[in-house]
Scaffold this motif. Structure first.
Motif, PDB file in Angstrom:
ATOM      1  N   GLN A  24       0.856  -1.225  -0.041  1.00  0.00           N
ATOM      2  CA  GLN A  24      -0.083   0.040   0.035  1.00  0.00           C
ATOM      3  C   GLN A  24       1.133   0.995   0.217  1.00  0.00           C
ATOM      4  OE1 GLN A  24      -2.029  -0.987   3.612  1.00  0.00           O
ATOM      5  NE2 GLN A  24      -1.268   1.173   4.506  1.00  0.00           N
ATOM      6  N   PRO A  25       0.456   2.405  -0.750  1.00  0.00           N
ATOM      7  CA  PRO A  25       1.159   3.597  -0.453  1.00  0.00           C
ATOM      8  C   PRO A  25       1.431   4.073   0.797  1.00  0.00           C
ATOM      9  CG  PRO A  25      -0.515   3.594  -2.122  1.00  0.00           C
ATOM     10  CD  PRO A  25      -0.842   2.456  -1.500  1.00  0.00           C
ATOM     11  N   ASP A  26       2.517   4.940   1.008  1.00  0.00           N
ATOM     12  CA  ASP A  26       2.814   5.379   2.305  1.00  0.00           C
ATOM     13  C   ASP A  26       1.615   6.285   2.573  1.00  0.00           C
ATOM     14  OD1 ASP A  26       3.573   7.753   3.999  1.00  0.00           O
ATOM     15  OD2 ASP A  26       5.278   6.281   4.322  1.00  0.00           O
ATOM     16  N   PRO A  27       0.825   6.425   3.656  1.00  0.00           N
ATOM     17  CA  PRO A  27      -0.169   7.278   3.906  1.00  0.00           C
ATOM     18  C   PRO A  27       0.098   8.579   4.096  1.00  0.00           C
ATOM     19  CG  PRO A  27      -0.431   5.390   5.413  1.00  0.00           C
ATOM     20  CD  PRO A  27       0.995   5.284   4.545  1.00  0.00           C
ATOM     21  N   GLN A  28       1.402   8.948   4.464  1.00  0.00           N
ATOM     22  CA  GLN A  28       1.753  10.411   4.305  1.00  0.00           C
ATOM     23  C   GLN A  28       2.113  10.964   3.320  1.00  0.00           C
ATOM     24  OE1 GLN A  28       1.405  12.283   6.988  1.00  0.00           O
ATOM     25  NE2 GLN A  28       0.423  10.665   8.207  1.00  0.00           N
ATOM     26  N   HIS A  29       2.585  10.043   2.282  1.00  0.00           N
ATOM     27  CA  HIS A  29       2.942  10.559   0.743  1.00  0.00           C
ATOM     28  C   HIS A  29       1.617  10.640   0.223  1.00  0.00           C
ATOM     29  CE1 HIS A  29       7.046   8.331   0.910  1.00  0.00           C
ATOM     30  NE2 HIS A  29       7.052   9.108   1.505  1.00  0.00           N
ATOM     31  N   LEU A  30       0.774  10.016   0.501  1.00  0.00           N
ATOM     32  CA  LEU A  30      -0.567  10.205   0.047  1.00  0.00           C
ATOM     33  C   LEU A  30      -1.432  11.422   0.495  1.00  0.00           C
ATOM     34  CD1 LEU A  30      -2.657   6.699  -0.091  1.00  0.00           C
ATOM     35  CD2 LEU A  30      -2.031   8.034  -2.017  1.00  0.00           C
ATOM     36  N   LEU A  31      -1.351  11.797   1.756  1.00  0.00           N
ATOM     37  CA  LEU A  31      -1.882  12.958   1.942  1.00  0.00           C
ATOM     38  C   LEU A  31      -1.338  14.132   1.681  1.00  0.00           C
ATOM     39  CD1 LEU A  31      -2.292  11.890   5.752  1.00  0.00           C
ATOM     40  CD2 LEU A  31      -4.323  12.374   4.336  1.00  0.00           C
ATOM     41  N   ARG A  32       0.035  14.007   1.511  1.00  0.00           N
ATOM     42  CA  ARG A  32       0.694  15.185   0.678  1.00  0.00           C
ATOM     43  C   ARG A  32       0.299  15.483  -0.590  1.00  0.00           C
ATOM     44  NH1 ARG A  32       4.763  16.281  -2.423  1.00  0.00           N
ATOM     45  NH2 ARG A  32       4.910  14.107  -3.078  1.00  0.00           N
ATOM     46  N   VAL A  64      -2.494   6.050  -9.055  1.00  0.00           N
ATOM     47  CA  VAL A  64      -1.585   5.772  -8.027  1.00  0.00           C
ATOM     48  C   VAL A  64      -1.443   4.440  -7.749  1.00  0.00           C
ATOM     49  CG1 VAL A  64      -0.964   6.402  -5.638  1.00  0.00           C
ATOM     50  CG2 VAL A  64      -1.841   8.205  -7.076  1.00  0.00           C
ATOM     51  N   ALA A  65      -0.408   3.736  -7.803  1.00  0.00           N
ATOM     52  CA  ALA A  65      -0.418   2.231  -7.553  1.00  0.00           C
ATOM     53  C   ALA A  65      -0.183   1.849  -6.364  1.00  0.00           C
ATOM     54  CB  ALA A  65       0.496   1.815  -8.661  1.00  0.00           C
ATOM     55  N   PHE A  66      -0.137   0.416  -6.032  1.00  0.00           N
ATOM     56  CA  PHE A  66       0.148  -0.042  -4.659  1.00  0.00           C
ATOM     57  C   PHE A  66       1.485   0.650  -4.072  1.00  0.00           C
ATOM     58  CE2 PHE A  66      -2.881  -2.937  -6.653  1.00  0.00           C
ATOM     59  CZ  PHE A  66      -3.813  -2.835  -6.001  1.00  0.00           C
ATOM     60  N   ASP A  67       2.346   0.845  -4.785  1.00  0.00           N
ATOM     61  CA  ASP A  67       3.712   1.223  -4.305  1.00  0.00           C
ATOM     62  C   ASP A  67       4.167   2.895  -4.270  1.00  0.00           C
ATOM     63  OD1 ASP A  67       4.070   1.492  -6.960  1.00  0.00           O
ATOM     64  OD2 ASP A  67       5.879   0.215  -7.094  1.00  0.00           O
ATOM     65  N   GLY A  68       2.927   3.316  -4.744  1.00  0.00           N
ATOM     66  CA  GLY A  68       3.221   4.867  -4.923  1.00  0.00           C
ATOM     67  C   GLY A  68       3.674   5.504  -6.214  1.00  0.00           C
ATOM     68  N   ALA A  69       4.022   4.426  -7.187  1.00  0.00           N
ATOM     69  CA  ALA A  69       4.431   4.974  -8.411  1.00  0.00           C
ATOM     70  C   ALA A  69       2.834   5.394  -9.039  1.00  0.00           C
ATOM     71  CB  ALA A  69       4.623   3.678  -9.472  1.00  0.00           C
ATOM     72  N   VAL A  70       3.040   6.440 -10.071  1.00  0.00           N
ATOM     73  CA  VAL A  70       1.947   7.103 -10.570  1.00  0.00           C
ATOM     74  C   VAL A  70       2.016   6.838 -12.050  1.00  0.00           C
ATOM     75  CG1 VAL A  70       0.645   8.911 -11.183  1.00  0.00           C
ATOM     76  CG2 VAL A  70       2.113   8.873  -9.197  1.00  0.00           C
ATOM     77  N   ALA A  71       1.241   5.746 -12.682  1.00  0.00           N
ATOM     78  CA  ALA A  71       1.164   5.360 -13.882  1.00  0.00           C
ATOM     79  C   ALA A  71      -0.178   6.063 -14.897  1.00  0.00           C
ATOM     80  CB  ALA A  71       0.757   4.077 -14.118  1.00  0.00           C
ATOM     81  N   ALA A  86     -11.334   9.001   4.472  1.00  0.00           N
ATOM     82  CA  ALA A  86     -11.964   9.988   5.201  1.00  0.00           C
ATOM     83  C   ALA A  86     -11.152  11.431   5.055  1.00  0.00           C
ATOM     84  CB  ALA A  86     -12.643   9.937   6.323  1.00  0.00           C
ATOM     85  N   ARG A  87      -9.799  11.076   5.488  1.00  0.00           N
ATOM     86  CA  ARG A  87      -8.988  12.419   5.257  1.00  0.00           C
ATOM     87  C   ARG A  87      -8.536  12.696   3.988  1.00  0.00           C
ATOM     88  NH1 ARG A  87      -3.659  11.539   9.271  1.00  0.00           N
ATOM     89  NH2 ARG A  87      -3.534  13.547   8.616  1.00  0.00           N
ATOM     90  N   LEU A  88      -8.284  11.581   3.091  1.00  0.00           N
ATOM     91  CA  LEU A  88      -8.102  12.028   1.744  1.00  0.00           C
ATOM     92  C   LEU A  88      -9.256  12.617   1.070  1.00  0.00           C
ATOM     93  CD1 LEU A  88      -6.325   8.475   0.673  1.00  0.00           C
ATOM     94  CD2 LEU A  88      -5.249  10.810   0.868  1.00  0.00           C
ATOM     95  N   ALA A  89     -10.342  12.364   1.281  1.00  0.00           N
ATOM     96  CA  ALA A  89     -11.689  12.758   0.554  1.00  0.00           C
ATOM     97  C   ALA A  89     -11.565  14.112   1.225  1.00  0.00           C
ATOM     98  CB  ALA A  89     -13.077  11.834   0.948  1.00  0.00           C
ATOM     99  N   ARG A 143       5.019   6.244 -17.405  1.00  0.00           N
ATOM    100  CA  ARG A 143       5.367   6.291 -15.922  1.00  0.00           C
ATOM    101  C   ARG A 143       5.428   8.019 -15.939  1.00  0.00           C
ATOM    102  NH1 ARG A 143       8.114   4.391 -11.353  1.00  0.00           N
ATOM    103  NH2 ARG A 143       9.287   6.222 -10.363  1.00  0.00           N
ATOM    104  N   LEU A 144       4.608   8.438 -14.787  1.00  0.00           N
ATOM    105  CA  LEU A 144       4.384   9.871 -14.577  1.00  0.00           C
ATOM    106  C   LEU A 144       4.791  10.340 -13.174  1.00  0.00           C
ATOM    107  CD1 LEU A 144       0.303  10.160 -15.460  1.00  0.00           C
ATOM    108  CD2 LEU A 144       2.555  10.981 -16.998  1.00  0.00           C
ATOM    109  N   GLY A 145       5.673   9.341 -12.439  1.00  0.00           N
ATOM    110  CA  GLY A 145       6.177   9.650 -11.362  1.00  0.00           C
ATOM    111  C   GLY A 145       6.195   9.105 -10.015  1.00  0.00           C
ATOM    112  N   HIS A 146       6.394   9.587  -8.912  1.00  0.00           N
ATOM    113  CA  HIS A 146       5.837   8.773  -7.629  1.00  0.00           C
ATOM    114  C   HIS A 146       5.625   9.838  -6.621  1.00  0.00           C
ATOM    115  CE1 HIS A 146       6.512   6.244  -4.138  1.00  0.00           C
ATOM    116  NE2 HIS A 146       6.750   5.204  -5.025  1.00  0.00           N
ATOM    117  N   ILE A 147       4.520   9.403  -5.663  1.00  0.00           N
ATOM    118  CA  ILE A 147       4.027  10.157  -4.869  1.00  0.00           C
ATOM    119  C   ILE A 147       4.984  10.642  -3.658  1.00  0.00           C
ATOM    120  CG2 ILE A 147       1.497   9.526  -5.067  1.00  0.00           C
ATOM    121  CD1 ILE A 147       1.863   8.006  -2.718  1.00  0.00           C
TER     122      ILE A 147
END
Length: 377
Positions: A59-67, A237-244, A96-99, A262-266
């Motif tokens: 799963q992506p790092d929650p803090q990376h997702l929030l940022r 945003v994929a399971f490892d945080g990579a953005v496709a 809920a936080r992401l939303a 590949r568009l980057g990584h969160i």
């Protein structure tokens, strides 16, 4: 927990979005963002395209997702954020936080769930709090899910969510237009909600655990005509945080992600960087406008590999094709080409898109009908 003021509920729901709007936005480049919160899932369905289970740990790092979600700007945010998994409601507080972050920037948020919680006969409070932060809620149903969560319980939970004022839809998956399960499930959902809950009906694809269950996807049309790739419109945003750049599970799971997709990584990039790469890439513009087979036919010196998606994944090994795309789809010309293709797909409407990408027989169900119209069909 104190009861919520009804006026507060109205304010929370001011950006409700229906399934037809979500599907209608699908061809718009960066009109949406898909986020896989986790690969974990309490169910282990035999056909799962993501290979999800409770033993999965990605799963992506929650803090990376929030940022990353927090980097949306009011002028450049995606119109829609779709939270998926695995099962995203295994992480209801994070959902809920992401939303909340996305909605603060003006985006609308939808979530697709396998409905594991419906087995309890009620919607648990922590799950309902997460759902209440959304603008749309979708339930995934198919014959494999129903072996673990009865249909009656799914429909009961959906009614609870709908009665709370949250738009809902059902995502059904079957083996094809003649699948008797699909006919039965569609009729059941339409009857239960008087036709006022829309459905998106898809066919099982040979991905993940379904690879050995269904036949290979047909090769698709040849390169003699344009066949735009709608899957390359919304970043994922994929399971490892990579953005496709593509939501096809084959691409989302492939490592390394093909460089043109590949568009980057969160962990390193914000939404603006991802959006700029997607909108400015000549090869992505061409994929969204004419599709990979046409791209090979137009610029390639050798035939494209068999298969629509395989021909796309082969592009890094075809410098002549990439050079042609860069030459013709760079700058303002590429923007105009991308925009023209988008407008043409939007003109076909959401049902037109489902006819092309999903199960055509049931494409009309993506738009809910008033009860009186449903009874006359």
């Amino acid at each position: 927990m104190p009861a919520r003021d009804p006026r507060a509920r109205y304010e929370l729901r001011r950006t409700d979005v229906e399934l037809s709007e979500l599907i209608g936005l699908r061809p718009v480049p960066c009109g949406g963002l898909m986020v896989a919160l986790t690969r974990r899932c309490p169910m282990s369905c035999a056909h799962c395209s993501t290979g999800s289970s409770m033993a999965a740990t990605e799963q992506p790092d929650p803090q990376h997702l929030l940022r990353f979600i927090g980097s949306f700007g009011a002028q450049d945010r995606p119109e829609v954020v779709m939270l998926t998994g695995g099962e995203p409601l295994l992480l209801p507080e994070l959902a809920a936080r992401l939303a909340g972050l996305a909605r603060a920037a003006g985006s609308r948020v939808a979530l697709l769930s396998g409905m594991f919680f419906a087995r309890e006969g009620r919607v648990p409070d922590r799950i309902m709090r997460a759902i209440s932060a959304l603008d749309h809620f979708s339930a995934s149903m198919d014959v494999h899910h129903e072996r673990e969560v009865p249909r009656t319980e799914v429909l009961r939970a959906l009614r609870t969510v709908r009665d709370a004022g949250i738009p809902v839809s059902v995502h059904l998956t079957g083996t094809g237009p003649d699948d008797p399960y699909l006919a039965d499930a569609v009729a059941d959902v339409r009857r239960a909600f008087a036709g006022r809950v829309p459905l998106l009906v898809n066919e099982v694809r040979p991905l993940g655990r379904a690879a050995g269950l269904v036949r290979e996807t047909p090769a698709g049309p040849d390169g003699s005509r344009a066949t735009p790739c709608t899957l390359a419109a919304w970043p994922v945003v994929a399971f490892d945080g990579a953005v496709a750049a593509c939501c096809n599970q084959w691409t989302v799971d492939r490592r390394p992600v093909p460089p043109h997709l590949r568009l980057g990584h969160i962990a390193d990039d914000d939404w603006q960087a991802v959006r700029e790469r997607s909108l400015g890439s000549p090869v992505l513009r061409m994929l969204r406008s004419v599709g990979p087979l046409r791209l090979h036919a137009r610029y390639g010196s050798a035939p494209a590999p068999a298969g629509y998606c395989r021909s796309c994944h082969a592009l890094p090994d075809r410098p002549d094709v990439l050079a042609g795309a860069a030459r013709d789809a760079g700058g303002r010309v590429g923007e105009l080409l991308d925009g023209l293709s988008t407008r043409q797909q939007l003109a076909a409407g959401p049902a037109g898109l489902v006819r092309r990408m999903g199960c055509a027989r049931y494409a009309h169900l993506v738009e809910a009908l008033p009860a009186e119209q449903e009874s006359s069909r």
